[in-house]
Motif scaffolding. Structure first.
Motif, short mmCIF file in Angstrom:
data_model
loop_
_atom_site.label_atom_id
_atom_site.label_comp_id
_atom_site.label_asym_id
_atom_site.label_seq_id
_atom_site.Cartn_x
_atom_site.Cartn_y
_atom_site.Cartn_z
N MET A 247 0.83 -1.21 0.00
CA MET A 247 0.00 0.00 0.00
C MET A 247 0.86 1.25 0.00
O MET A 247 0.59 2.22 -0.73
CB MET A 247 -0.94 -0.01 1.21
CG MET A 247 -2.08 -1.00 1.12
SD MET A 247 -3.12 -0.99 2.63
CE MET A 247 -3.66 0.72 2.64
N CYS A 248 1.90 1.25 0.82
CA CYS A 248 2.82 2.38 0.88
C CYS A 248 3.50 2.58 -0.46
O CYS A 248 3.63 3.71 -0.96
CB CYS A 248 3.85 2.16 1.99
SG CYS A 248 5.15 3.40 2.09
N ARG A 249 3.91 1.50 -1.07
CA ARG A 249 4.61 1.57 -2.35
C ARG A 249 3.67 2.03 -3.46
O ARG A 249 4.06 2.76 -4.38
CB ARG A 249 5.27 0.24 -2.68
CG ARG A 249 6.26 -0.22 -1.59
CD ARG A 249 7.21 -1.27 -2.11
NE ARG A 249 7.92 -0.81 -3.28
CZ ARG A 249 8.84 0.16 -3.27
NH1 ARG A 249 9.19 0.73 -2.13
NH2 ARG A 249 9.42 0.54 -4.39
N HIS A 250 2.41 1.61 -3.39
CA HIS A 250 1.44 2.06 -4.38
C HIS A 250 1.26 3.58 -4.29
O HIS A 250 1.18 4.26 -5.33
CB HIS A 250 0.10 1.36 -4.15
CG HIS A 250 -0.99 1.84 -5.05
ND1 HIS A 250 -1.03 1.55 -6.40
CD2 HIS A 250 -2.09 2.61 -4.80
CE1 HIS A 250 -2.10 2.11 -6.94
NE2 HIS A 250 -2.76 2.76 -5.99
N ALA A 251 1.20 4.10 -3.08
CA ALA A 251 1.06 5.55 -2.91
C ALA A 251 2.26 6.28 -3.50
O ALA A 251 2.12 7.34 -4.14
CB ALA A 251 0.89 5.89 -1.43
N GLN A 252 3.45 5.74 -3.29
CA GLN A 252 4.65 6.35 -3.86
C GLN A 252 4.59 6.32 -5.39
O GLN A 252 4.91 7.31 -6.06
CB GLN A 252 5.90 5.62 -3.38
CG GLN A 252 7.20 6.21 -3.91
CD GLN A 252 8.39 5.36 -3.56
OE1 GLN A 252 8.93 4.64 -4.40
NE2 GLN A 252 8.81 5.42 -2.30
N ASP A 253 4.17 5.19 -5.95
CA ASP A 253 4.06 5.06 -7.40
C ASP A 253 3.09 6.10 -7.95
O ASP A 253 3.35 6.73 -8.99
CB ASP A 253 3.61 3.65 -7.75
CG ASP A 253 3.50 3.42 -9.25
OD1 ASP A 253 4.45 3.76 -9.97
OD2 ASP A 253 2.46 2.92 -9.70
N THR A 346 10.99 2.38 0.46
CA THR A 346 9.73 2.53 1.18
C THR A 346 9.77 3.70 2.15
O THR A 346 8.74 4.31 2.46
CB THR A 346 9.40 1.23 1.93
OG1 THR A 346 9.46 0.15 1.01
CG2 THR A 346 8.01 1.28 2.53
N GLY A 347 10.96 4.04 2.63
CA GLY A 347 11.08 5.12 3.60
C GLY A 347 11.14 6.52 3.00
O GLY A 347 11.24 7.50 3.75
N LEU A 348 11.06 6.64 1.68
CA LEU A 348 11.08 7.96 1.06
C LEU A 348 9.88 8.79 1.51
O LEU A 348 8.75 8.30 1.54
CB LEU A 348 11.05 7.85 -0.45
CG LEU A 348 12.35 7.60 -1.21
CD1 LEU A 348 12.06 7.54 -2.70
CD2 LEU A 348 13.37 8.68 -0.92
N SER A 349 10.11 10.04 1.82
CA SER A 349 9.01 10.94 2.17
C SER A 349 8.41 11.53 0.90
O SER A 349 9.03 11.53 -0.17
CB SER A 349 9.51 12.07 3.07
OG SER A 349 10.38 12.92 2.34
N GLU A 350 7.19 12.06 1.02
CA GLU A 350 6.56 12.73 -0.12
C GLU A 350 7.40 13.92 -0.57
O GLU A 350 7.50 14.21 -1.78
CB GLU A 350 5.15 13.17 0.24
CG GLU A 350 4.18 12.01 0.45
CD GLU A 350 2.76 12.50 0.72
OE1 GLU A 350 2.53 13.73 0.63
OE2 GLU A 350 1.89 11.65 1.03
#
Length: 369
Positions: A247-253, A346-350
């Protein structure tokens, strides 16, 4: 420097790892091995899992378990990390390389049938960068021709093709848990299968060729391709959080896609086809021409961003060039030479993703044709 990828451990990894250390079960036996094998297989809609030391050894075990050897041919995509092709060669077989599709970046089903011969003993499908190959079409061809399919799912765990989980189509599927993958055990891999006979062969070859019934009696020349209990402990903790990770990775994508796909006519963001529900491994962009890539990577590095070029086509590598011409594999050559990966941990911020996108968009706007 913002790295291209870095693992994140914020679940039960430390607790499970200390359990191994405290109990002394640190090598290739212990409770976490079986738990990890069965849990990962279940989450991938497969009944059987055989953990390995890495995905490369998983691929080798899969090929050996099918009896692949000298005189055989194995069909593979030309654009992939080189591991599956190396393992075909290690078996003494010949890799038969096929160009990719321009939209999925996976092996082109339209080109498969023409490359099948009486020597074809298997086909390796790689699901690239989180996007599946068109398994519905590929399986129709291979089932009709009785060719076993091995899926390399190193970059796409839990991706869907027409609603079915990648890795559940072929006779076996292989996964990577290297540090830069969606979930990690440091190093590590697994082979999934539905066939109990293949499981027996996989476990026998993995454990030095030792008989499953008679300990220390070796029935084939095998290998030591085992995962340790400590690796499995970390893997189990990662697996417990895989839904949240995805889910976190989808948001980043989506953030990358929304910024980059519509942000400039001078680049394209990794495409997604209608049959596929991908997972996000690496954010990948494709530039207008190959000459731009090194300059953009240098610009990113100068500004503290660790970008990476895409892998070269296999037929450009020294072991497999064999007189092949780039024009024989035009899609793989073009996509490879023009594409690069952006930081995707995964730890990248927006805010960090926005910073990366700003740098990319500013550069391509200034240098686009």
């Amino acid at each position: 420097m913002i790295p291209i990828f870095e693992p994140k451990f914020d679940g039960n990894e430390r607790e499970y790892l200390m359990s191994c250390i405290d109990s002394g079960w640190i090598s290739s036996q212990g409770k976490f091995i079986e738990q990890f094998e069965s849990s990962f297989a279940a989450q991938s809609d497969m009944p059987i899992g055989v953990a390995t030391s890495n995905c490369t050894t998983a691929l080798h075990l899969a090929l050996v378990s099918l009896g692949i050897g000298p005189g055989d041919e194995v069909i593979c995509p030309d654009l992939t990390f080189i591991a599956p092709i190396n393992m075909v060669a290690l078996c003494g077989a010949t890799p038969v390389l096929i160009d990719i599709e321009s939209d999925s970046w996976a092996i082109d089903p339209d080109l498969i049938e023409a490359r099948i011969t009486e020597k074809t003993k298997a086909l390796i499908v790689v699901h690239p960068f989180g996007h599946t190959a068109d398994m519905t079409r590929i399986m129709e061809i291979c089932d009709r021709r009785s060719i076993p399919v091995i899926e390399d799912v190193a970059e796409a765990p839990r991706a869907l093709c027409n609603g079915q989980v990648a890795g559940s189509f072929g006779v076996m599927s292989c996964y990577s848990f290297f540090a830069n993958k969606i979930m990690t055990t440091g190093e590590g891999g697994i082979v999934l299968t539905k066939d109990p006979d293949l499981e027996t062969r996989l476990r026998t070859y993995r454990d030095h060729g030792m008989s499953r019934e008679k300990r220390y009696f070796h029935i084939v020349a095998g290998y030591n391709y085992r995962m340790t209990n400590m690796q499995a402990a970390v893997g189990l903790a990662q697996l417990e959080r895989l839904d949240d990770i995805l889910m976190c990775r989808h948001a980043q994508d989506m953030q990358y896609r929304n910024r980059l796909a519509a942000g400039s006519s001078h680049l394209t963001y990794r495409p997604v086809l209608g049959y596929c529900q991908p997972v996000h491994w690496l954010a990948t962009i494709t530039l207008q021409n190959a000459e731009q890539r090194t300059a953009l990577l240098t610009h990113l590095s100068d500004n503290g961003i660790d970008g990476r070029q895409m892998v070269f086509p296999v037929l450009e590598t020294v072991p497999y060039v064999h007189g092949a011409r780039p024009e024989d594999y035009p899609v793989a050559t073009s996509i490879s030479h023009r594409s690069l990966h952006l930081p995707s941990g995964t730890g990248l911020s927006e805010a960090q993703v926005d910073e990366i996108c700003d740098l990319v968009l500013e550069w391509v706007t200034a240098h686009g044709e």
